[in-house]
Design a protein around this motif. Sequence first.
Motif, PDB file in Angstrom:
ATOM      1  N   ASN A 146     -26.263 -30.087   2.984  1.00 10.23           N
ATOM      2  CA  ASN A 146     -26.129 -29.662   1.558  1.00 10.23           C
ATOM      3  C   ASN A 146     -26.292 -28.368   0.850  1.00 10.23           C
ATOM      4  OD1 ASN A 146     -26.442 -32.561   1.574  1.00 10.23           O
ATOM      5  ND2 ASN A 146     -28.576 -32.462   1.478  1.00 10.23           N
ATOM      6  N   LYS A 147     -26.135 -27.320   1.768  1.00 10.15           N
ATOM      7  CA  LYS A 147     -26.225 -26.103   1.266  1.00 10.15           C
ATOM      8  C   LYS A 147     -24.931 -25.534   1.735  1.00 10.15           C
ATOM      9  CE  LYS A 147     -31.204 -25.019   0.098  1.00 10.15           C
ATOM     10  NZ  LYS A 147     -31.635 -26.230   0.378  1.00 10.15           N
ATOM     11  N   ILE A 148     -24.876 -25.275   3.053  1.00 14.91           N
ATOM     12  CA  ILE A 148     -23.576 -24.903   3.586  1.00 14.91           C
ATOM     13  C   ILE A 148     -22.387 -25.374   3.385  1.00 14.91           C
ATOM     14  CG2 ILE A 148     -22.388 -23.833   5.648  1.00 14.91           C
ATOM     15  CD1 ILE A 148     -25.395 -23.083   6.972  1.00 14.91           C
ATOM     16  N   ALA A 149     -22.354 -26.811   3.647  1.00 17.98           N
ATOM     17  CA  ALA A 149     -21.076 -27.642   3.374  1.00 17.98           C
ATOM     18  C   ALA A 149     -20.527 -27.494   2.111  1.00 17.98           C
ATOM     19  CB  ALA A 149     -21.259 -28.901   4.088  1.00 17.98           C
ATOM     20  N   PHE A 150     -21.843 -27.669   1.111  1.00 17.88           N
ATOM     21  CA  PHE A 150     -21.606 -27.449  -0.312  1.00 17.88           C
ATOM     22  C   PHE A 150     -20.694 -26.322  -0.767  1.00 17.88           C
ATOM     23  CE2 PHE A 150     -22.894 -26.900  -4.612  1.00 17.88           C
ATOM     24  CZ  PHE A 150     -23.194 -28.018  -5.303  1.00 17.88           C
ATOM     25  N   GLY A 151     -21.251 -25.078  -0.344  1.00 18.03           N
ATOM     26  CA  GLY A 151     -20.519 -23.935  -0.284  1.00 18.03           C
ATOM     27  C   GLY A 151     -19.090 -23.624   0.117  1.00 18.03           C
ATOM     28  N   VAL A 152     -18.910 -24.267   1.338  1.00 12.05           N
ATOM     29  CA  VAL A 152     -17.703 -24.418   1.921  1.00 12.05           C
ATOM     30  C   VAL A 152     -16.505 -25.055   0.815  1.00 12.05           C
ATOM     31  CG1 VAL A 152     -16.342 -25.599   3.799  1.00 12.05           C
ATOM     32  CG2 VAL A 152     -18.477 -24.257   4.381  1.00 12.05           C
ATOM     33  N   VAL A 153     -17.095 -26.228   0.435  1.00  6.33           N
ATOM     34  CA  VAL A 153     -16.150 -27.011  -0.367  1.00  6.33           C
ATOM     35  C   VAL A 153     -15.881 -26.058  -1.484  1.00  6.33           C
ATOM     36  CG1 VAL A 153     -15.896 -28.859  -2.087  1.00  6.33           C
ATOM     37  CG2 VAL A 153     -17.029 -29.238   0.162  1.00  6.33           C
ATOM     38  N   ILE A 154     -16.632 -25.450  -2.348  1.00  6.21           N
ATOM     39  CA  ILE A 154     -16.496 -24.481  -3.341  1.00  6.21           C
ATOM     40  C   ILE A 154     -15.405 -23.419  -2.906  1.00  6.21           C
ATOM     41  CG2 ILE A 154     -17.284 -22.772  -5.020  1.00  6.21           C
ATOM     42  CD1 ILE A 154     -18.077 -25.839  -5.550  1.00  6.21           C
ATOM     43  N   TRP A 155     -15.740 -22.866  -1.906  1.00  5.83           N
ATOM     44  CA  TRP A 155     -14.736 -21.837  -1.349  1.00  5.83           C
ATOM     45  C   TRP A 155     -13.430 -22.393  -0.969  1.00  5.83           C
ATOM     46  CZ3 TRP A 155     -12.500 -22.318   3.617  1.00  5.83           C
ATOM     47  CH2 TRP A 155     -11.819 -21.073   4.053  1.00  5.83           C
ATOM     48  N   TYR A 156     -13.280 -23.790  -0.235  1.00  2.00           N
ATOM     49  CA  TYR A 156     -11.939 -24.081   0.066  1.00  2.00           C
ATOM     50  C   TYR A 156     -11.103 -24.273  -1.429  1.00  2.00           C
ATOM     51  CZ  TYR A 156      -8.268 -27.087   1.429  1.00  2.00           C
ATOM     52  OH  TYR A 156      -7.217 -27.777   1.740  1.00  2.00           O
ATOM     53  N   ALA A 157     -11.871 -24.778  -2.109  1.00  2.00           N
ATOM     54  CA  ALA A 157     -11.019 -25.030  -3.580  1.00  2.00           C
ATOM     55  C   ALA A 157     -10.689 -23.698  -4.311  1.00  2.00           C
ATOM     56  CB  ALA A 157     -12.121 -25.960  -4.540  1.00  2.00           C
TER      57      ALA A 157
END
Length: 239
Positions: free
Chosen positions: A215-226
């Motif tokens: 919920n924190k790291i994957a959340f950030g990875v999604v933002i980074w990818y976009a």
Amino acid sequence: MSGNLNPSDYVGMSFWIISAAMVAAFFFFWVERDRVEGKWKTSLTVAALVCGIAAIHYFYMRGVWVATQETPIVFRYVDWLLTVPLQIVEFYLILSAIAVVAGALFWRLMVASVLMLVFGYMGETGAMNMFFGWFLGMLGWLYILYEIHKGEAAEINAAEGTEASQFAFDAIKWIVTVGWAIYPIGYLFMMTGGAGGSDGVNELNLVYNLADFVNKIAFGVVIWYAAVTDSAASEEEAA
């Protein structure tokens, strides 16, 4: 009790691994800010802050667990009270990068996330009836779900979003919907006495740790990818 980490203490190991992962994620998102367009920089900054704050608290929680084998509930809520509102802000930041968004939406999401956590904390620490704390906290979470699935935030995303922003919004929407469901379930587990034994406490902490990882790291990875995808597309159009 020794302060060393017992090799058979898989919960303690999860605290340590996730602490290191949060530090790594913080630096990754912070460095990657230089790769993206200006409209995405604040979103990546927030993603980095979420992981950095969580890393600090996870090092403390690891120490509490190793020393006491008890759930570090106060540290968890201090962490959540700082990081969860920041994550909710991401919805507003994504939308404001693609459209004019009323400030009222920001405040509605922020207040709902804070109330969700405050009532949860009061219930789990005995400051109010545990069931009512859970119930009132759930109302805050359900309002957030309404806003991002059917409310103003969802409407703006559907009408104004780019491919990258819609991907980010939809992905974190489902993290908040499915990933965050672990926390009220864990609360119910404790409320009904499911964590009364040592095995239950171990399982609850391990689940919470893994949930925070996603919920924190994957959340950030999604933002980074976009952000990276959208920035690369903009560069190609300008070339």
